[in-house]
Scaffold this active site. Structure first.
Site, short mmCIF file in Angstrom:
data_model
loop_
_atom_site.label_atom_id
_atom_site.label_comp_id
_atom_site.label_asym_id
_atom_site.label_seq_id
_atom_site.Cartn_x
_atom_site.Cartn_y
_atom_site.Cartn_z
CG ASP A 98 19.33 -6.95 -5.37
OD1 ASP A 98 19.11 -5.91 -4.74
OD2 ASP A 98 19.00 -8.08 -4.97
CG ASP B 210 12.37 -12.82 0.89
OD1 ASP B 210 12.87 -12.06 0.04
OD2 ASP B 210 12.95 -13.13 1.95
CG HIS C 261 13.57 -8.80 -0.87
ND1 HIS C 261 14.30 -9.80 -0.28
CD2 HIS C 261 14.42 -7.75 -1.04
CE1 HIS C 261 15.54 -9.38 -0.07
NE2 HIS C 261 15.64 -8.13 -0.52
NE ARG C 262 17.89 -10.41 -1.83
CZ ARG C 262 18.72 -10.99 -0.95
NH1 ARG C 262 19.07 -12.26 -1.11
NH2 ARG C 262 19.23 -10.31 0.06
CD GLU D 169 15.18 -5.29 -3.99
OE1 GLU D 169 16.31 -4.87 -3.72
OE2 GLU D 169 14.92 -6.52 -4.01
CG HIS E 147 21.69 -10.01 -3.04
ND1 HIS E 147 22.64 -10.42 -2.14
CD2 HIS E 147 21.03 -8.99 -2.42
CE1 HIS E 147 22.57 -9.70 -1.04
NE2 HIS E 147 21.59 -8.82 -1.18
CE LYS F 189 22.35 -5.84 -3.11
NZ LYS F 189 21.99 -5.05 -1.96
CD GLU G 204 19.70 -3.01 -3.24
OE1 GLU G 204 18.82 -3.80 -2.88
OE2 GLU G 204 20.82 -2.92 -2.69
O1 G3P Z 1 15.81 -3.04 -1.38
C1 G3P Z 1 15.66 -3.72 -0.19
C2 G3P Z 1 16.66 -4.83 -0.02
O2 G3P Z 1 16.75 -5.53 -1.22
C3 G3P Z 1 18.01 -4.37 0.39
O3 G3P Z 1 18.85 -5.38 0.80
O4 G3P Z 1 20.63 -7.03 0.52
O5 G3P Z 1 18.27 -7.67 0.03
O6 G3P Z 1 19.49 -6.17 -1.51
P1 G3P Z 1 19.32 -6.63 -0.09
MG MG Z 2 17.98 -5.58 -2.95
#
Ligand code: G3P
Ligand code: MG
Length: 243
Positions: A39, A232, A10-11, A37, A51, A113, A111
């Site tokens: 953003d 994470d 994540h990120r 993943e 993000h 945003k 992702e």
């Molecule tokens: O893609 C999953 C997650 O990243 C979505 O929420 O706010 O962490 O971008 P956020």
């Molecule tokens: Mg995200």
């Protein structure tokens, strides 16, 4: 259908390195995941990996990302807030992130945003950048909370894998996923209910859950058919024997 991984960073790997940086992507690879993943968002004159709307939390800058040029963003430190060891880490452009991810042999859940409805401000630019800088579409998913973003992506690419993001899953999820010819539904693990998970799987979609940093939190989710967890720190899951 099974997915290529059960654990997605994540990120990048936001617990191990400053989120959405090249260092975080490298950390995800080192932790053993094949998928990251990140953003993507709009700066004043280009696309960057970040993000928040504002710079304050994850850099030494302040104000709105969308009002800063790439040149201005490149002067900022996006590592020191996390740890001195990451001092001088820079906010990556989308192109830099794509090239880094491919150099590491990873796959990407990108992702988008963007909360507004004027999705032509961002989607064609993202797609053009991917067309030029991303080689293997089988190693790519696009996700967004914004259905209009995904509708526009689909209008530009008939077979790219798309994930509709939700916090709490709304009653009309099935119509939305059909509308965008979705590949997956990506939701907040803490809000997912068993019945909904089973219905999503029954309808033939992949199910990804974010952001779980403790394997205990998603024990039930695996039994409901969750295909991959977005975390994470991928190593926490790999250490439990998940492959
Ligand atoms: O893609 C999953 C997650 O990243 C979505 O929420 O706010 O962490 O971008 P956020
Ligand atoms: Mg995200």
């Amino acid at each position: 259908m099974t997915f290529e991984t059960k654990v997605m960073g994540h990120r990048g790997a936001a617990k191990i390195a400053p989120e959405n940086t090249l260092a975080a992507i490298s950390a995800a690879a080192k932790a053993g995941t094949q998928w990251v993943e990140i953003d993507v968002t709009l700066a004043a004159d280009g696309l960057v990996i970040y993000h928040d709307d504002t710079l304050d939390r994850c850099s030494n800058g302040t104000g709105l990302v969308k009002e800063k040029t790439l040149a201005e963003l490149k002067t900022l430190d996006t590592g020191r807030w996390f740890d001195e060891a990451f001092a001088n880490e820079r906010i990556p452009t989308l192109v830099e992130a794509l090239e880094h991810i491919q150099a590491l042999g990873l796959s990407l859940n990108l992702e988008i945003k963007y909360e507004q409805e004027d999705v032509d401000s961002i989607v064609p630019a993202v797609m053009a950048t991917l067309a030029e800088h991303w080689k293997d579409k089988s190693k790519l998913c696009i996700s967004s909370f914004n259905e209009a973003v995904l509708v526009r992506v689909r209008s530009l690419d008939a077979d790219l894998r798309l994930g509709q993001l939700y916090e709490d899953i709304p009653a009309n999820w099935s119509e939305t996923l059909a509308n965008i010819q979705a590949f997956s539904l990506n939701c907040d693990h803490s809000l997912l209910k068993k019945e909904t998970a089973l219905a999503i799987k029954e309808a033939g979609y992949l199910l990804f859950c974010y952001t779980a940093n403790d394997p205990e939190l998603v024990v039930d989710h695996w039994s409901w058919g969750m295909d991959a967890v977005i975390t994470d720190d991928p190593s926490i899951f790999f250490n439990t024997g998940i492959k």
